[in-house]
Design a protein around this motif. Structure first.
Motif, PDB file in Angstrom:
ATOM      1  N   UNK A 101      30.089 -22.827 -80.552  1.00  0.00           N
ATOM      2  CA  UNK A 101      30.038 -21.701 -82.010  1.00  0.00           C
ATOM      3  C   UNK A 101      28.180 -21.106 -81.134  1.00  0.00           C
ATOM      4  N   UNK A 102      27.633 -22.131 -80.565  1.00  0.00           N
ATOM      5  CA  UNK A 102      26.425 -20.891 -80.550  1.00  0.00           C
ATOM      6  C   UNK A 102      26.757 -19.700 -79.219  1.00  0.00           C
ATOM      7  N   UNK A 103      27.988 -19.505 -78.479  1.00  0.00           N
ATOM      8  CA  UNK A 103      28.243 -18.307 -78.042  1.00  0.00           C
ATOM      9  C   UNK A 103      29.121 -17.250 -79.172  1.00  0.00           C
ATOM     10  N   UNK A 104      29.306 -17.687 -79.711  1.00  0.00           N
ATOM     11  CA  UNK A 104      29.583 -16.984 -80.620  1.00  0.00           C
ATOM     12  C   UNK A 104      29.029 -15.660 -81.076  1.00  0.00           C
ATOM     13  N   UNK A 105      27.870 -15.708 -81.331  1.00  0.00           N
ATOM     14  CA  UNK A 105      27.261 -14.313 -82.520  1.00  0.00           C
ATOM     15  C   UNK A 105      27.092 -13.482 -81.036  1.00  0.00           C
ATOM     16  N   UNK A 106      26.163 -13.647 -79.733  1.00  0.00           N
ATOM     17  CA  UNK A 106      26.395 -12.466 -78.988  1.00  0.00           C
ATOM     18  C   UNK A 106      27.333 -12.611 -78.185  1.00  0.00           C
ATOM     19  N   UNK A 107      28.705 -13.346 -77.621  1.00  0.00           N
ATOM     20  CA  UNK A 107      29.968 -13.458 -77.231  1.00  0.00           C
ATOM     21  C   UNK A 107      30.762 -12.548 -77.902  1.00  0.00           C
ATOM     22  N   UNK A 108      30.973 -12.253 -79.667  1.00  0.00           N
ATOM     23  CA  UNK A 108      31.699 -11.772 -79.715  1.00  0.00           C
ATOM     24  C   UNK A 108      31.493 -10.461 -79.578  1.00  0.00           C
ATOM     25  N   UNK A 109      30.266 -10.010 -80.048  1.00  0.00           N
ATOM     26  CA  UNK A 109      29.737  -8.842 -80.000  1.00  0.00           C
ATOM     27  C   UNK A 109      29.843  -7.912 -79.011  1.00  0.00           C
ATOM     28  N   UNK A 110      29.876  -8.493 -77.608  1.00  0.00           N
ATOM     29  CA  UNK A 110      29.487  -8.083 -76.640  1.00  0.00           C
ATOM     30  C   UNK A 110      30.930  -7.911 -75.967  1.00  0.00           C
ATOM     31  N   UNK A 111      32.061  -8.908 -76.531  1.00  0.00           N
ATOM     32  CA  UNK A 111      33.334  -8.550 -76.420  1.00  0.00           C
ATOM     33  C   UNK A 111      33.382  -7.463 -76.693  1.00  0.00           C
ATOM     34  N   UNK A 112      33.533  -7.736 -78.389  1.00  0.00           N
ATOM     35  CA  UNK A 112      34.064  -6.606 -78.739  1.00  0.00           C
ATOM     36  C   UNK A 112      33.901  -5.147 -78.592  1.00  0.00           C
ATOM     37  N   UNK A 113      32.430  -4.774 -78.645  1.00  0.00           N
ATOM     38  CA  UNK A 113      31.643  -4.068 -78.525  1.00  0.00           C
ATOM     39  C   UNK A 113      32.122  -3.455 -77.409  1.00  0.00           C
ATOM     40  N   UNK A 114      32.542  -4.292 -75.977  1.00  0.00           N
ATOM     41  CA  UNK A 114      33.299  -3.452 -74.302  1.00  0.00           C
ATOM     42  C   UNK A 114      34.737  -2.531 -74.820  1.00  0.00           C
ATOM     43  N   UNK A 115      35.482  -3.648 -75.676  1.00  0.00           N
ATOM     44  CA  UNK A 115      36.766  -3.527 -76.053  1.00  0.00           C
ATOM     45  C   UNK A 115      36.881  -1.780 -76.365  1.00  0.00           C
ATOM     46  N   UNK A 116      35.927  -1.959 -77.747  1.00  0.00           N
ATOM     47  CA  UNK A 116      36.126  -0.765 -78.215  1.00  0.00           C
ATOM     48  C   UNK A 116      35.314   0.662 -76.866  1.00  0.00           C
ATOM     49  N   UNK A 117      34.083   0.166 -76.454  1.00  0.00           N
ATOM     50  CA  UNK A 117      34.309   1.315 -75.426  1.00  0.00           C
ATOM     51  C   UNK A 117      35.560   1.606 -74.513  1.00  0.00           C
ATOM     52  N   UNK A 118      35.792   1.033 -74.152  1.00  0.00           N
ATOM     53  CA  UNK A 118      37.166   1.295 -73.442  1.00  0.00           C
ATOM     54  C   UNK A 118      38.363   1.656 -74.025  1.00  0.00           C
ATOM     55  N   UNK A 119      38.604   1.450 -74.953  1.00  0.00           N
ATOM     56  CA  UNK A 119      39.513   2.261 -76.116  1.00  0.00           C
ATOM     57  C   UNK A 119      38.836   3.678 -76.222  1.00  0.00           C
ATOM     58  N   UNK A 120      38.180   4.084 -76.410  1.00  0.00           N
ATOM     59  CA  UNK A 120      37.307   5.073 -77.335  1.00  0.00           C
ATOM     60  C   UNK A 120      37.633   5.231 -75.194  1.00  0.00           C
ATOM     61  N   UNK A 121      36.831   5.628 -74.684  1.00  0.00           N
ATOM     62  CA  UNK A 121      37.174   5.684 -73.057  1.00  0.00           C
ATOM     63  C   UNK A 121      38.732   6.595 -72.954  1.00  0.00           C
ATOM     64  N   UNK A 122      39.287   5.526 -73.315  1.00  0.00           N
ATOM     65  CA  UNK A 122      40.951   6.243 -72.339  1.00  0.00           C
ATOM     66  C   UNK A 122      41.617   6.983 -73.728  1.00  0.00           C
ATOM     67  N   UNK A 123      41.150   6.790 -74.988  1.00  0.00           N
ATOM     68  CA  UNK A 123      40.628   7.792 -75.579  1.00  0.00           C
ATOM     69  C   UNK A 123      40.677   9.424 -74.768  1.00  0.00           C
ATOM     70  N   UNK A 124      39.646   8.870 -75.114  1.00  0.00           N
ATOM     71  CA  UNK A 124      38.531  10.731 -74.846  1.00  0.00           C
ATOM     72  C   UNK A 124      39.869  10.937 -72.926  1.00  0.00           C
ATOM     73  N   UNK A 125      39.812   9.838 -71.367  1.00  0.00           N
ATOM     74  CA  UNK A 125      40.300  10.371 -70.879  1.00  0.00           C
ATOM     75  C   UNK A 125      41.980  11.161 -70.915  1.00  0.00           C
ATOM     76  N   UNK A 126      42.644  10.403 -71.037  1.00  0.00           N
ATOM     77  CA  UNK A 126      43.571  10.804 -71.657  1.00  0.00           C
ATOM     78  C   UNK A 126      44.739  11.445 -72.828  1.00  0.00           C
ATOM     79  N   UNK A 127      43.349  12.274 -74.106  1.00  0.00           N
ATOM     80  CA  UNK A 127      43.295  12.812 -74.867  1.00  0.00           C
ATOM     81  C   UNK A 127      44.910  12.546 -75.764  1.00  0.00           C
TER      82      UNK A 127
END
Length: 140
Positions: free
Chosen positions: A82-108
């Motif tokens: 539980x102590x790692x969920x708040x910051x951990x989930x935000x960091x994980x999701x932020x990285x996943x979304x950034x990678x998805x957007x980067x892939x969409x932009x790169x691949x058009x």
């Protein structure tokens, strides 16, 4: 010390286990080494992602994230507590979304972006009254 990582014993990681960057590939501790088993933990990126121990931006490891006890050494966050969920989930999701957007932009990839924008399957629990399928609809 603790649970030793066993990447090669995980069927889904077995074929990639030899490519995973470990702490021993990136860090040489001062002597005497008191816990050499810690050097066998994965050396993760800032978003819990596995890294290949050789430089390969297209390696499939970049799409695998480790949000569990194995992340502690790299990020200081325990994703399974539980102590790692708040910051951990935000960091994980932020990285996943950034990678998805980067892939969409790169691949058009207009098709993938179109599918994402028009996805209409419910993916969460509906909060509220459960609709009665036998009730007649009323128009306003």
């Amino acid at each position: 010390m603790g649970t030793p990582p066993a990447r090669h014993r995980r069927p889904e990681l077995a074929h990639l286990a030899a490519d995973i960057a470990l702490w021993r590939h990136r860090f040489t501790p001062p002597e005497p080494v008191t816990h050499p088993d810690l050097l066998d933990y994965p050396y993760l990126d800032d978003h819990f992602g596995l890294r290949p121990h050789h430089d390969d931006p297209g390696h499939p490891l970049h799409r695998i994230h480790l949000f569990n006890h194995g992340a502690r050494l790299s990020l200081g966050i325990l994703g399974h507590q539980i102590s790692g969920l708040a910051g951990g989930v935000e960091r994980l999701v932020g990285g996943l979304v950034a990678a998805l957007v980067a892939a969409l932009v790169a691949d058009r990839s207009a098709d993938l972006l179109h599918q994402f924008r028009h996805y209409r399957e419910p993916a969460a629990i509906h909060l509220g009254a459960i609709p009665d399928p036998t009730a007649a609809e009323t128009l306003p």
